[in-house]
Every structure is written in C-alpha cells, then in structure tokens.
Design a protein around this motif. Sequence first.
Motif, PDB file in Angstrom:
ATOM      1  N   ARG A 119       0.851  -1.194   0.000  1.00 23.07           N
ATOM      2  CA  ARG A 119       0.000   0.000   0.000  1.00 23.07           C
ATOM      3  C   ARG A 119       0.893   1.254   0.000  1.00 23.07           C
ATOM      4  O   ARG A 119       0.936   2.007   0.963  1.00 23.07           O
ATOM      5  N   THR A 120       1.577   1.492  -1.127  1.00 24.20           N
ATOM      6  CA  THR A 120       2.547   2.580  -1.174  1.00 24.20           C
ATOM      7  C   THR A 120       1.914   3.944  -1.385  1.00 24.20           C
ATOM      8  O   THR A 120       2.572   4.970  -1.160  1.00 24.20           O
ATOM      9  N   ALA A 121       0.663   4.008  -1.853  1.00 20.75           N
ATOM     10  CA  ALA A 121       0.038   5.305  -2.131  1.00 20.75           C
ATOM     11  C   ALA A 121      -1.142   5.596  -1.218  1.00 20.75           C
ATOM     12  O   ALA A 121      -1.865   6.565  -1.428  1.00 20.75           O
ATOM     13  N   GLU A 122      -1.332   4.772  -0.196  1.00 23.23           N
ATOM     14  CA  GLU A 122      -2.397   5.044   0.768  1.00 23.23           C
ATOM     15  C   GLU A 122      -2.016   6.238   1.635  1.00 23.23           C
ATOM     16  O   GLU A 122      -0.843   6.581   1.768  1.00 23.23           O
ATOM     17  N   LYS A 123      -3.032   6.856   2.232  1.00 23.53           N
ATOM     18  CA  LYS A 123      -2.796   8.056   3.034  1.00 23.53           C
ATOM     19  C   LYS A 123      -1.832   7.789   4.184  1.00 23.53           C
ATOM     20  O   LYS A 123      -0.956   8.608   4.481  1.00 23.53           O
ATOM     21  N   ALA A 124      -1.969   6.635   4.843  1.00 23.47           N
ATOM     22  CA  ALA A 124      -1.077   6.324   5.959  1.00 23.47           C
ATOM     23  C   ALA A 124       0.377   6.283   5.505  1.00 23.47           C
ATOM     24  O   ALA A 124       1.283   6.745   6.202  1.00 23.47           O
ATOM     25  N   SER A 125       0.605   5.748   4.293  1.00 23.70           N
ATOM     26  CA  SER A 125       1.967   5.650   3.784  1.00 23.70           C
ATOM     27  C   SER A 125       2.518   7.015   3.400  1.00 23.70           C
ATOM     28  O   SER A 125       3.641   7.377   3.781  1.00 23.70           O
ATOM     29  N   THR A 126       1.736   7.808   2.658  1.00 29.34           N
ATOM     30  CA  THR A 126       2.225   9.121   2.225  1.00 29.34           C
ATOM     31  C   THR A 126       2.426  10.059   3.401  1.00 29.34           C
ATOM     32  O   THR A 126       3.407  10.813   3.451  1.00 29.34           O
ATOM     33  N   ASP A 127       1.525  10.021   4.370  1.00 32.07           N
ATOM     34  CA  ASP A 127       1.669  10.891   5.544  1.00 32.07           C
ATOM     35  C   ASP A 127       2.908  10.526   6.351  1.00 32.07           C
ATOM     36  O   ASP A 127       3.636  11.403   6.831  1.00 32.07           O
ATOM     37  N   SER A 128       3.134   9.230   6.523  1.00 28.83           N
ATOM     38  CA  SER A 128       4.304   8.803   7.298  1.00 28.83           C
ATOM     39  C   SER A 128       5.597   9.178   6.571  1.00 28.83           C
ATOM     40  O   SER A 128       6.569   9.589   7.204  1.00 28.83           O
ATOM     41  N   ARG A 129       5.606   9.071   5.237  1.00 26.66           N
ATOM     42  CA  ARG A 129       6.781   9.468   4.474  1.00 26.66           C
ATOM     43  C   ARG A 129       7.081  10.953   4.664  1.00 26.66           C
ATOM     44  O   ARG A 129       8.233  11.359   4.846  1.00 26.66           O
ATOM     45  N   GLN A 130       6.039  11.766   4.588  1.00 21.58           N
ATOM     46  CA  GLN A 130       6.231  13.210   4.746  1.00 21.58           C
ATOM     47  C   GLN A 130       6.759  13.547   6.131  1.00 21.58           C
ATOM     48  O   GLN A 130       7.664  14.373   6.277  1.00 21.58           O
ATOM     49  N   ARG A 131       6.188  12.917   7.143  1.00 27.42           N
ATOM     50  CA  ARG A 131       6.655  13.202   8.510  1.00 27.42           C
ATOM     51  C   ARG A 131       8.088  12.713   8.713  1.00 27.42           C
ATOM     52  O   ARG A 131       8.888  13.363   9.402  1.00 27.42           O
ATOM     53  N   LEU A 168       5.041  17.786  -1.283  1.00 27.36           N
ATOM     54  CA  LEU A 168       4.080  17.080  -2.121  1.00 27.36           C
ATOM     55  C   LEU A 168       2.846  16.764  -1.298  1.00 27.36           C
ATOM     56  O   LEU A 168       2.896  15.962  -0.364  1.00 27.36           O
ATOM     57  N   ALA A 169       1.752  17.382  -1.631  1.00 28.03           N
ATOM     58  CA  ALA A 169       0.500  17.140  -0.905  1.00 28.03           C
ATOM     59  C   ALA A 169      -0.064  15.783  -1.295  1.00 28.03           C
ATOM     60  O   ALA A 169       0.108  15.320  -2.420  1.00 28.03           O
ATOM     61  N   SER A 170      -0.756  15.147  -0.358  1.00 26.17           N
ATOM     62  CA  SER A 170      -1.415  13.879  -0.651  1.00 26.17           C
ATOM     63  C   SER A 170      -2.546  14.113  -1.645  1.00 26.17           C
ATOM     64  O   SER A 170      -3.256  15.114  -1.585  1.00 26.17           O
ATOM     65  N   THR A 171      -2.697  13.186  -2.558  1.00 29.50           N
ATOM     66  CA  THR A 171      -3.764  13.290  -3.549  1.00 29.50           C
ATOM     67  C   THR A 171      -4.494  11.962  -3.627  1.00 29.50           C
ATOM     68  O   THR A 171      -4.101  10.961  -3.028  1.00 29.50           O
ATOM     69  N   ASP A 172      -5.571  11.972  -4.386  1.00 30.41           N
ATOM     70  CA  ASP A 172      -6.348  10.753  -4.592  1.00 30.41           C
ATOM     71  C   ASP A 172      -5.994  10.076  -5.909  1.00 30.41           C
ATOM     72  O   ASP A 172      -6.755   9.294  -6.458  1.00 30.41           O
TER      73      ASP A 172
END
Length: 691
Positions: free
Chosen positions: A187-199, A570-574
């Motif tokens: 799940r590389t593009a799920e919100k949990a993944s993208t948010d954790s990467r940014q943090r 990079l903002a999270s997108t759908d």
Amino acid sequence: MTLPSTRDWIFSIKTFVAAMLALYIALASELPRPYWAMATVYIVSNPFVGATTSKALYRALGTLLGAAVSVLLVPPLVEMPFVLSLASALWIGVMLYLAMTDRTARSYVFLLAGYSLALIALPTVNAPEGIFDVAITRSEEIILGITCGAVVNSIVFPSKLAPVLGERTAAWFRDAAVYARETLAGRTAEKASTDSRQRMATMINSLEFLLSQLSYDGTRPDIVLQARELRARMSLLLPIISALSDPLRSLLAEPTREAATMRDVVERLSVWIEDTRRKPGSHADSTVRLVARELREEIASLEPPRETLEHWHAALLSTVLWRLKFMVDIWEDCVTLQHAISVDETRSWAPQFRHWRIGVVKPYFDYGMMLFSTLSTVLAVLVGSVLWIETGWVDGAGGVSLGAVACCFFAALDDPAPQVFRFFIASSISIVVAGVYLFVVLPNIHTFEMVVVAFAVPFICIGTLIPNPKFSQTAGVVAFSTATFISLQSAYEANFETFLNGNLSAEVGLLFAYLWVRVTRPFGAELSARRLTRSSWNDLVLAASPHALATQREMAARMLDRLLQLLPRLASTDAPDRLHPQVETFRDMRVGLNVLDLQVEREIADPRLHAAIDDVLVGVRAHFERCVEHNTRQIPPHSLLEAIDAALDRSIEPAARGEPAKVMHTLISLRLATFPDTPPPTSLRVAASPA
C-alpha cells in the motif's frame, strides 16, 4: 490546546530572570537602550542549553559584524542616502544568501550580520556622527542580553538536547514502522503511507539543525558522531524501503510457493520492526542483533539455486531477498544506534549496513530560488528606503529596519507571506501591551523591584508558549517586541506622540513587507516542487553519464537530500498508485540510485556485460533528457525496456555460474522502477515457478 508543562514554566521563569538581570545590569551601567538587553534575552533563549549557547555565540558574532559594517558605511555615504540604501540592501542580500547556504546553527551569524546593519545604521542617518557610539552600545546591550540568557539557562536547571533527540527519533521510528508496514503490504500510495513518508522527511530535515547544536550541549564527541550516523541511516531507510516495494509487489502478485513463503518472512519482519519501534532503545542490543541474525539466516535459506535464475520468479525472488537483507541491516543499525545514544552511552557500536553510498553528505540547494528570494529581499529594503527618503518621514527608518528583519527571517520559506503577517499581528499586540505599560502602569512605579513585579505575570505567561512549536514564533515576537516598544530607560520619558509615531513606523514596515512578499513571491510550495523535480531529472541525466566513484557518491547524497526536501512539499492526492506525486518521486529516486549502482558494478562486472550496460545507461540518459526538454514527465520509450531486458538476459549467465548477482538485481530493480506494470521479459517468462 495543551496547557504548558512544568518544563515550560521552568523555562519561562529562567528566561524572565535572565531578562531582568540583563535589564538591571544595563540600567546600572547607564547604557542608552537597556531595553535591548532585555529583549535580546527573549531572542536567544531556548529551552535547551546547546541551542541557547550556539545561538548566543552566533548572534554575538553576527551583531559585531553588522555593527562593524555600519561604522564603515554610514560616515562616507550619509550625504548620499540612495547610495547608502543600495549599499545596505546589497549587504543584507549577500549575508542572507550566505545564511541560506548553511543549514546549521552557524547560519545565524550571516543572518544577524545582515539585518543588524539595518537596525544599527539606518536609524542613525539623521545623526551620523554618533554611529560609532551607537554601534558600540548596541553591541554591548545585545552581548549583555546574550550573556545573561546563556549563563542563567546553563546554570539553573539546565535542559540538555540529547533527550530531545531521543524523543524525536522515537517519533520517527513510529512513522518508519508505519511506512515499512504499508510498503510490505503493497500500500505505497495510501494516506497512511504518504503521511508517514512526509513526517519522516520533515523529521530528518529538522534533525540536521538540531545536530549542529548538539556539540554546544556538552555532549561527548563520539555521541555526536553516532547521532550523525543515525540520521544518515534514517535518511537511507526511505529509499531502501521504497526500493523493496516494486519487486515485492511483483513477487506477491503471483500465486506461487515463493510468494506464500515470502508473506511469512514479510510478516515476521513487520512484527520485529513494530516490536523494536514501540520503545526504541529499550531492547538490548543482543536481542535486536539475535532476531536480525535469525531473519538474515532465514532470508539466506530462501535464496534460489543459482541454476534456476534463468527463470523470472527465481530472479525476482533473489532480488527481493537482496533488498530485504538491506532493510534488516539498516533497521538493526538504526535501533542499536538509538540505544547507544539514548540508553547506554558507554556501549561501542559497529555498523551492520555497509554500502558505497554511506558516509557522504552533499546537501542540495536550489540556487535559483535562493537568488530570487535574496533579490526580493534586497528590492524590498531598497524600495522601502526610497519611500522613506522621499516622504521625509523621520521615524521611517524603523519601518525599513523591521521590514528588512521580517523579509530576512522568512526568506527561505516557499510562502513567507503568512509568517510575515503573523509577525505583523504579534507586533500589533506588542504595541497595545507596551502602550498600557508605558502610559498606565509605569508612571506609578518608582523602583526596579516594582518593575520586576509588574513585568512578571505577562512575560512569564508569554514565555511558557515559546517552547511550543505551534506558538513559539508568535510568543517570541510578542515578548521581544513588547520589551523593545516599552523602551524602558533609567528615567521615565514617555511621550505619546513619539511612541505612536515610532511604533506606527514599525507596523507600516511590517505591513509593507507582507504586501511585498505577497506580490513578489505568490508561488508557494508548488513551484519549488516542480523545480526540485526538474533538478532530479537533470541529475538522472548526469547519473547515467560516466563519472568517478567519488562524484557518484556525492550525486547519490545530493539526490537523497533533494528527496527529503521534496517530500514535505508534495500534498497527498487521490491519484492512482502509479500517478501519485510521492510514488513518482520515489520512482525517480529508485531509477537514479539503481543507475549509480549500475555504474559502480559495471567496473567489476564481466567485460562482456559492458556494452549491454552502456546501452541501458544511454537509454536512461536519453529518456530523462526528454523529460527536461519538455519540462514534464515522459512515458519511458520501449527501446529502453528492450535495452534493460537485453542486459538482464546477459547478466543471468554469470549469476548462474556463481558470480555476484548484483548486476542482475540492479537491472531487475531498474526495470520495475521504470516500467512497473510491464510483463516479465520474454526470455525469462515461465509458466510455473521452479521447484
């Protein structure tokens, strides 16, 4: 809103005591502006000794440098106000540019040297004969405040930075565990993944500045070195986990025996990561290393026989296992390093993860944007000065000075306007508070002891907000500005017209700075993200070109640093997985690192592979040259896929003979990063996985 903690109250009381001590000494020494000593304490004070000490030292050096340049510029140029304004603006611009090229605490020297000129030189143009005295006394007042703040903070309940490092790395471990779990689950593009990467990226970036202050905290040199080793591995973990996603997803997509076995290994790895992240440093090194060794042994036992590597599934399995070992090694290093820093500082540490890219730090700077930000600030100071001169506003210099300060403070931000506006609001609040004190409270006070009592409640309450990142900037500006606007001196001399005119100038200057950055820098993070992406394509072109190993190491470090700057923008997108901004960015990073690995491996590979590898490098270079030329992401050409498959086909034979399979692993990783949804190579496609 969380109420201030005990630590926040202690910090605020210490800072207030230091401010009152500085004010008392300044008054007793009959310095002309004793309030500057008090205000300086609130500028340099930090909850931690190392941060306060480093900031105090660098502020003192910057102030002295700015004062010296003021003395050099004002006397010969005072009769030419426009030339003086131009010289001041250029000096501020040069110092600001140097400050932005240094991401450590040392940048404060250049920042202070820049806007100190505006604070010292511009207000003295009407009385240039006193510039030397003003520079000397301003330096004395500021250094007095610096000294009092640093001494009180170091002696009274000193708070060290090392525990903060432990807290921040613990937060990073939580996000890293989430990112690893989501990646291992596909799940590389799920919100949990993208948010954790940014943090994770934001935390790693913030650690760079913190580590530059650690040596001023009394921390042993070997602990500082280990902290830098930890940050380096924290940075590398992001691309290492990301590099595992493509081959692992491809392997698990097929209903094979290898896929079922791999799910068990991945689950065990996820459990180990989650277990060690819950309380990083609480696990004994022996336990961490034992489980890591067991995982490595299990990974090694799953390695397919060499003669089966001609089958796609076997080659893919071997690549996944190769990447998994990297992940185990670097996670073990991160956990044991955190333990050595936070729990057992006497324990020696030896690395498990070894790679040719380790140990190189090469920050990436967008010099174009830095130059644009600098020029914007220079023009703001110049235009503000011209307006001040042309209007003949005697107190206008204060507005130009404060506008210069605001522009310098936030020049490095993608969108400085909101922060400048908060500065304006905080300054407005300070004027109201200062007015109440100056015309209502202070006329009834006749001793220094009563001044302390009168200042205690508001300044201590405001000081409790300074350690809170959400309010620190606003609270610091309110405390500093209030102390400055009150302009407390040895004798009460309050004039409402003078107070209003001088402070109105400050507000006009800040409002001008806000409008200026709003007009000249309306781009926000989007432009920076596009420029960073385009720069990464340029580096990919260079990465696919012949270079010495030292240059390749620097290039890899620069790519990684740019990635850490790009992710928070990079903002999270759908968008679908393949089109998600962070996913595409990581694909670029994986392509770049695989290409650099391929360059290194080419030198030790079978000479019969050189021509095929060169064809791959030429194809990668041509593809990203097109991306740069069109300034947009292009679909990789089929010719590049054919070149990768041809090189992969030739790399199988030496790998099957027992030679190192790194070229094969790198080519498979490069293929999956560049063509993620493409069927396996025809030459390696099989109907069933090998037994």
